[in-house]
Design an enzyme around this catalytic site. Structure first.
Site, PDB file in Angstrom:
ATOM      1  N   HIS A 173       0.844  -1.189   0.000  1.00  0.00           N
ATOM      2  CA  HIS A 173       0.000   0.000   0.000  1.00  0.00           C
ATOM      3  C   HIS A 173       0.882   1.243   0.000  1.00  0.00           C
ATOM      4  O   HIS A 173       1.974   1.243   0.569  1.00  0.00           O
ATOM      5  CB  HIS A 173      -0.895   0.013   1.246  1.00  0.00           C
ATOM      6  CG  HIS A 173      -1.680   1.278   1.419  1.00  0.00           C
ATOM      7  ND1 HIS A 173      -1.227   2.333   2.188  1.00  0.00           N
ATOM      8  CD2 HIS A 173      -2.883   1.664   0.922  1.00  0.00           C
ATOM      9  CE1 HIS A 173      -2.128   3.310   2.154  1.00  0.00           C
ATOM     10  NE2 HIS A 173      -3.138   2.940   1.400  1.00  0.00           N
ATOM     11  N   CYS A 174       0.418   2.289  -0.657  1.00  0.00           N
ATOM     12  CA  CYS A 174       1.152   3.555  -0.611  1.00  0.00           C
ATOM     13  C   CYS A 174       0.221   4.676  -0.194  1.00  0.00           C
ATOM     14  O   CYS A 174      -0.963   4.682  -0.527  1.00  0.00           O
ATOM     15  CB  CYS A 174       1.810   3.875  -1.957  1.00  0.00           C
ATOM     16  SG  CYS A 174       0.656   4.165  -3.316  1.00  0.00           S
TER      17      CYS A 174
END
Length: 391
Positions: A173-174
């Site tokens: 995830h970013c």
């Protein structure tokens, strides 16, 4: 995985029809007859296999989920300038993770989150039942991480997947603005695990999973040249070894520019260089800092015009070690702010000679300038061995 299953079901249906339709297969291509022949002789079979028992590699694991759920930048300005509210963000993350867990009910997950280190991430709280590892989204404003951090990520991800390749999976995830470094790190992992060949092909394969304009919205400069340089470091060196890095302490002596673009005949400009990285004189602090910044004003600052564009040498004399980001800016006479000519990130451990030659394709430049620069534009960064007493 879903696409592969559809293809297999289609092929199985085709084989069944072939078995009962010999009178209608005059125009079926030879390869279908070849497949049917091998099916009849039981050279190939299509037994049922549960999803959790399928031996799929990391590339298929990653992209089957992306194809199913669709990859979108949830921070893109499609829902207003402020992006998603906290509650919407929580619901989105919870929904995506819930669907993945439903699709892989027996899987164990490790989460890798890329976000701004100066703000607290919600991911550890939202995914409190999973191990979460946090990483930054840039090094000196460049969407690449320091080699030590890259190595940590590669070993942690590979170690987790190797514990149980049938059930262990990664969730990546970013946070806002982190897509370029997430794409880079996924490409690095594929190359590290020998799941893909070719740095450029692997990086483009991942970037193509997102909307085509997403990278331009996030990054004012095209980061691919520097990212490809680091992927080459990973693909051609023994990063599996704990003590593989031997950082050189060097003095960045000068920058030589040839056929500088965007110089006016009448209105002069001066060149400004910003260099950031870890301080060679303070090895205990690994935080990148500004090592060199040329003054923006002053009577001794040389003004360059079009007649000077063929060759310009700028003396720097800056100690560097490890990961270094160099940015060259052009400041027009009479203007307050400059514009970036190019940026480059490199690591001194991988310099084979005391200079780094850069063509236009090896420099990060603004998207709108890529087709305006002369193909002859080049930069040469020269280095000197640092005096051990000085370091």
């Amino acid at each position: 995985m879903a696409k592969g299953l559809c293809a297999l079901l289609w092929l199985q249906k085709l084989m069944t029809e072939l078995s009962h339709s010999h009178d209608h297969i005059k125009h079926i291509e030879v390869d279908c007859h070849f497949i049917k022949q091998n099916l009849d002789s039981r050279v190939i079979q299509f037994p049922f296999m549960k999803s959790e028992d399928q031996l799929v590699d990391i590339l298929i694991k990653a992209y089957s989920t992306l194809d199913k759920l669709s990859m979108q930048d949830i921070y893109a300005p499609l829902k207003g300038m402020d992006g998603l509210k906290d509650e919407d963000h929580r619901n989105l993350i919870g929904g995506v993770v819930g669907e993945v867990q439903q699709h892989f009910p027996d899987a164990s997950f490790m989460v890798f989150n890329f976000g701004d280190q100066e703000s607290q991430s919600q991911i550890p709280e939202l995914l409190s039942d999973m191990p979460v590892m946090n990483y930054p989204i840039h090094h000196g404003d460049c969407p690449i991480l320091a080699m030590e951090i890259i190595h940590h990520f590669l070993r942690a991800a590979d170690g987790w997947l190797s514990l149980d390749e049938h059930k262990n999976m990664l969730l990546v995830h970013c946070e806002r603005g982190g897509w370029p470094v997430l794409a880079f790190m996924l490409a690095a992992l594929l190359l590290y695990r020998k799941e893909s060949n070719g740095e450029e092909e692997t990086l483009h394969l991942i970037y193509n999973k997102a909307p085509s304009d997403l990278l331009r919205l996030i990054s004012p400069l095209n980061p691919l040249p520097s990212q490809l340089r680091y992927l080459h470091y990973i693909a051609t060196s023994n990063v599996h070894s704990e003590g593989c890095l031997r950082y050189k302490s060097l003095t960045l002596d000068s920058v030589i520019l040839r056929f500088i673009p965007c110089l006016d005949a009448e209105v002069g400009c001066h060149l400004m260089f910003n260099i950031s990285g870890r301080d060679p004189h303070n090895l205990t602090d690994k935080t990148p800092t500004v090592l060199f910044s040329a003054p923006e004003r002053g009577k001794d600052i040389k003004q360059y015009k079009q007649a000077d564009h063929k060759l310009v040498k700028v003396d720097i004399h800056c100690p560097v070690q490890g990961d270094v980001v160099l940015e060259c800016m052009r400041v027009r006479a009479g203007l307050e702010h400059g514009e970036t000519l190019f940026r480059v990130m490199f690591n001194t451990a991988y310099l084979l000679e005391n200079n780094l030659m850069l063509g236009l394709d090896q420099m990060d430049v603004t998207w709108d300038r890529q087709n305006q620069y002369s193909r002859a534009f080049s930069a040469e960064i020269t280095f000197l061995e640092m005096n051990p007493a000085a370091s």
